[in-house]
Design an enzyme around this catalytic site. Structure first.
Site, mmCIF file in Angstrom:
data_model
loop_
_atom_site.group_PDB
_atom_site.id
_atom_site.type_symbol
_atom_site.label_atom_id
_atom_site.label_comp_id
_atom_site.label_asym_id
_atom_site.label_seq_id
_atom_site.Cartn_x
_atom_site.Cartn_y
_atom_site.Cartn_z
ATOM 1 N N HIS A 266 -5.704 24.146 72.846
ATOM 2 C CA HIS A 266 -4.556 23.674 72.081
ATOM 3 C C HIS A 266 -3.578 24.807 71.747
ATOM 4 O O HIS A 266 -2.584 24.594 71.060
ATOM 5 C CB HIS A 266 -5.072 23.000 70.800
ATOM 6 C CG HIS A 266 -4.092 22.128 70.108
ATOM 7 N ND1 HIS A 266 -3.755 22.282 68.778
ATOM 8 C CD2 HIS A 266 -3.358 21.071 70.537
ATOM 9 C CE1 HIS A 266 -2.874 21.372 68.418
ATOM 10 N NE2 HIS A 266 -2.603 20.622 69.467
ATOM 11 N N LYS B 275 -0.645 27.666 71.766
ATOM 12 C CA LYS B 275 0.757 27.726 72.203
ATOM 13 C C LYS B 275 1.221 29.172 72.123
ATOM 14 O O LYS B 275 1.254 29.762 71.038
ATOM 15 C CB LYS B 275 1.669 26.875 71.328
ATOM 16 C CG LYS B 275 1.501 25.377 71.501
ATOM 17 C CD LYS B 275 0.577 24.801 70.497
ATOM 18 C CE LYS B 275 0.641 23.276 70.544
ATOM 19 N NZ LYS B 275 -0.584 22.645 70.097
ATOM 20 N N ASP C 166 7.504 40.087 78.886
ATOM 21 C CA ASP C 166 7.445 41.533 79.138
ATOM 22 C C ASP C 166 6.460 42.255 78.228
ATOM 23 O O ASP C 166 6.548 43.476 78.071
ATOM 24 C CB ASP C 166 8.829 42.179 78.996
ATOM 25 C CG ASP C 166 9.723 41.903 80.207
ATOM 26 O OD1 ASP C 166 9.221 41.391 81.211
ATOM 27 O OD2 ASP C 166 10.931 42.216 80.132
ATOM 28 N N HIS D 247 5.017 17.978 62.745
ATOM 29 C CA HIS D 247 4.102 18.625 63.695
ATOM 30 C C HIS D 247 3.794 20.058 63.279
ATOM 31 O O HIS D 247 3.030 20.758 63.949
ATOM 32 C CB HIS D 247 4.702 18.600 65.108
ATOM 33 C CG HIS D 247 3.688 18.796 66.191
ATOM 34 N ND1 HIS D 247 3.486 20.006 66.822
ATOM 35 C CD2 HIS D 247 2.799 17.934 66.745
ATOM 36 C CE1 HIS D 247 2.534 19.873 67.728
ATOM 37 N NE2 HIS D 247 2.097 18.635 67.699
ATOM 38 N N LYS E 46 2.073 23.149 61.633
ATOM 39 C CA LYS E 46 0.747 23.516 61.154
ATOM 40 C C LYS E 46 0.896 24.870 60.469
ATOM 41 O O LYS E 46 1.013 25.909 61.135
ATOM 42 C CB LYS E 46 -0.251 23.625 62.312
ATOM 43 C CG LYS E 46 -0.366 22.364 63.181
ATOM 44 C CD LYS E 46 0.342 22.594 64.480
ATOM 45 C CE LYS E 46 0.043 21.606 65.568
ATOM 46 N NZ LYS E 46 -0.069 20.232 65.271
ATOM 47 N N ASP F 277 -0.944 31.519 47.559
ATOM 48 C CA ASP F 277 -0.438 32.264 46.394
ATOM 49 C C ASP F 277 0.991 32.760 46.560
ATOM 50 O O ASP F 277 1.391 33.727 45.902
ATOM 51 C CB ASP F 277 -1.357 33.454 46.079
ATOM 52 C CG ASP F 277 -2.736 33.019 45.603
ATOM 53 O OD1 ASP F 277 -2.843 31.914 45.052
ATOM 54 O OD2 ASP F 277 -3.698 33.785 45.800
#
Length: 523
Positions: free
Chosen positions: A182, A184, A189, A419, A421, A426
């Protein structure tokens, strides 16, 4: 004439033979795949002035030794433009890792840039999870046919063209086939990293006519990019990552040529819809300008964290991200702010959040409403924990679905969905990545993200949270006589709902039915 029992015997025998054939095929594929892992390859050495990105990043890294420069990409168009510009500026390598890469408007536009980079001499390594790749092999093989491009698939299916055989294989290998990559990750470079929640596809870049996602990425330069590069190399050279050309050599299927793909992508880029989208991107005020002074916030306390690729086979549990994140939540002294589109805390998570509130912490959670979610099964599982969470003092917000209450998309999508996450501890430590607070992210899928202590970036992330948490954008859940109530602000007035707001029965009934099924561990 055969009797009815004889017919059933024949059917059972045929089913057994079919299952046996699949098992033999899967076993044989596994044995052959072990011998066809592909050559190991690693990140190319950095130079100070070999490429445009070297000339941009090397002086910055020298001035901020041991630090990472971060930029939050909250705008969907800015996130697209960051990938576009870094692909165009790359002169040495592109290492790209995604759960899926859609063959749609934005997916093809970015694929065109990747192919153009390879034609300039850039080495491209593209690692995709296999679960969403069915039917895309011709394009992936065409891309892979370029001498500077290699495509690998993570935990791939043996069947590449037959949907029925693929389904049988997934059924036979269910507990390993459901373990997906999952992650991403976009690395140009070895100098620029883009990581977060976005896959490659229209819904992530405000270009879908059906539904678009609210999401966040982080672009990073400096120290943390090397760690992201090592993580990519670890995945690229891991046993579950197999070269697509070797998967097809097993069946002796011919490979199309990249030049034909380049012509199709050029034609696509010249289409009215693509031109309109690119005009929209060019007008984006927050788009990346590589030639200008980048608005980076620098910190020495930035870490790229990721599951090991061995999680795909259930190995190395102490190294899993879920263990680290659970421990981090326990360190909160004052507050915890969480965004998770697929939020299933489970009994243990509910107890943990309730105990933190009981000890004086403020806990706020933003997730999708039933009307906004794109996965009804997840909402059905999440819904059973809402009363306990709210009664314990956890502040729950659910994002509203109507895009007119947010910034209108270019092509007029009908719904909007969370979407992102991310979490903030704190008001000091932030995280942006691919990790959902659900059983699948915790125990099944591999995940990654950036963990950072950087006051300006945490404040910017907090502002993004607060926008979504406002009554105009989300419902706040409460209890009235033991029943859930959703409160919102509309037209300057406060409104309360005693049923799932804006959710039609075609969503309410399946979500309710799913809530009774024993499938939570797989969601």
């Amino acid at each position: 004439m055969s009797s009815l029992p004889d017919i059933w015997l024949l059917i059972a025998a045929a089913a057994a033979l079919a299952a046996g054939a699949v098992l033999v095929g899967v076993y044989a594929f596994g044995r052959v795949a072990q011998r066809r892992q592909g050559q190991e390859s690693f990140a190319l050495p950095l130079r100070d002035d070999q490429t445009a990105l070297d000339r941009l990043a090397a002086p910055l890294a020298a001035r901020h030794e041991g630090e990472s420069g971060l930029m939050l990409l909250t705008s969907s168009l800015a996130a697209f433009h960051a990938r576009l510009e870094t692909a165009r500026a790359a002169g040495r390598s592109l290492d790209l890792q995604y759960y899926y890469w859609k063959n749609d408007l934005t997916g093809r536009l970015l694929l065109r840039e990747v192919l153009a980079a390879a034609r300039r001499g850039v080495r491209v390594r593209l690692l995709l999870d296999d679960i969403n790749s069915f039917g895309f092999d011709p394009s992936l093989l065409a891309l892979d046919s370029h001498p500077n491009i290699e495509v690998r698939l993570f935990n791939p299916s043996r069947s590449r063209t037959d949907a029925f055989r693929r389904g049988l294989e997934l059924a036979v290998k269910y507990f390993t086939a459901t373990r997906r990559m999952h992650n991403k990750c976009w690395i140009a470079d070895g100098r620029v990293l883009i990581a977060g929640g976005r896959n490659i596809g229209d819904a992530y870049f405000d270009a879908s006519q059906e539904a678009n996602f609210h999401d966040i990425d982080v672009m990073a330069l400096g120290h943390c990019v090397a760690e992201a590069q090592r993580i990519f190399d670890r995945y690229w050279n891991s046993p579950p990552a197999l070269p697509i050309k070797l998967l097809h050599k097993l069946r002796r299927i011919g490979r199309p040529q990249w030049s034909r793909l380049a012509r199709r992508l050029a034609k696509h880029a010249a289409s009215p819809r693509a031109l309109k989208f690119m005009e929209h991107v060019a007008a984006e005020p927050d788009r990346l300008r590589l030639g200008a002074e980048l608005p980076l916030d620098w910190s020495a306390d930035v870490e790229v964290i990721a599951d090991p690729p061995g999680k795909a086979s259930g190995q190395s549990r102490p190294e899993w991200m879920g263990e680290r994140i659970s421990a981090l939540f326990g360190t909160a002294r004052r507050s915890l702010l969480i965004a998770s589109p697929y939020f299933i805390p489970g009994r243990a998570g509910t107890r943990t959040l309730a105990s933190l509130v009981a000890e004086g912490r403020s806990i706020r959670v933003l997730t999708n409403s039933l009307a906004a979610t794109d996965v009804l099964a997840v909402h059905g599982a999440y819904a059973r924990y809402r009363p306990a969470l709210v009664s314990a003092g956890v502040i729950l917000h659910e994002l509203k679905p109507e895009p007119r209450r947010h910034r209108a998309s270019l092509f007029g999508s009908r719904t909007a969905s969370l979407h992102t996450k991310a979490f903030i501890i704190d008001g000091e430590q932030g995280f942006v990545g691919s990790f959902n607070l659900d059983p699948r992210s915790h125990s099944i899928n591999t995940e990654m993200g950036l963990l950072f202590r950087c006051k300006p970036l945490v404040k910017e992330l907090e502002r993004a949270f607060e926008t979504q948490l406002a009554p105009e954008f989300s419902y706040r859940l409460g209890l009235r006589d033991g029943r859930l109530v959703w409160t919102e602000a509309r037209d300057g007035q406060e409104h309360a709902h005693e049923t799932e707001p804006e959710a039609p029965l075609r969503r309410v009934i399946p979500a309710w039915l799913i809530s009774w099924l024993p499938i939570e561990s797989q969601l």
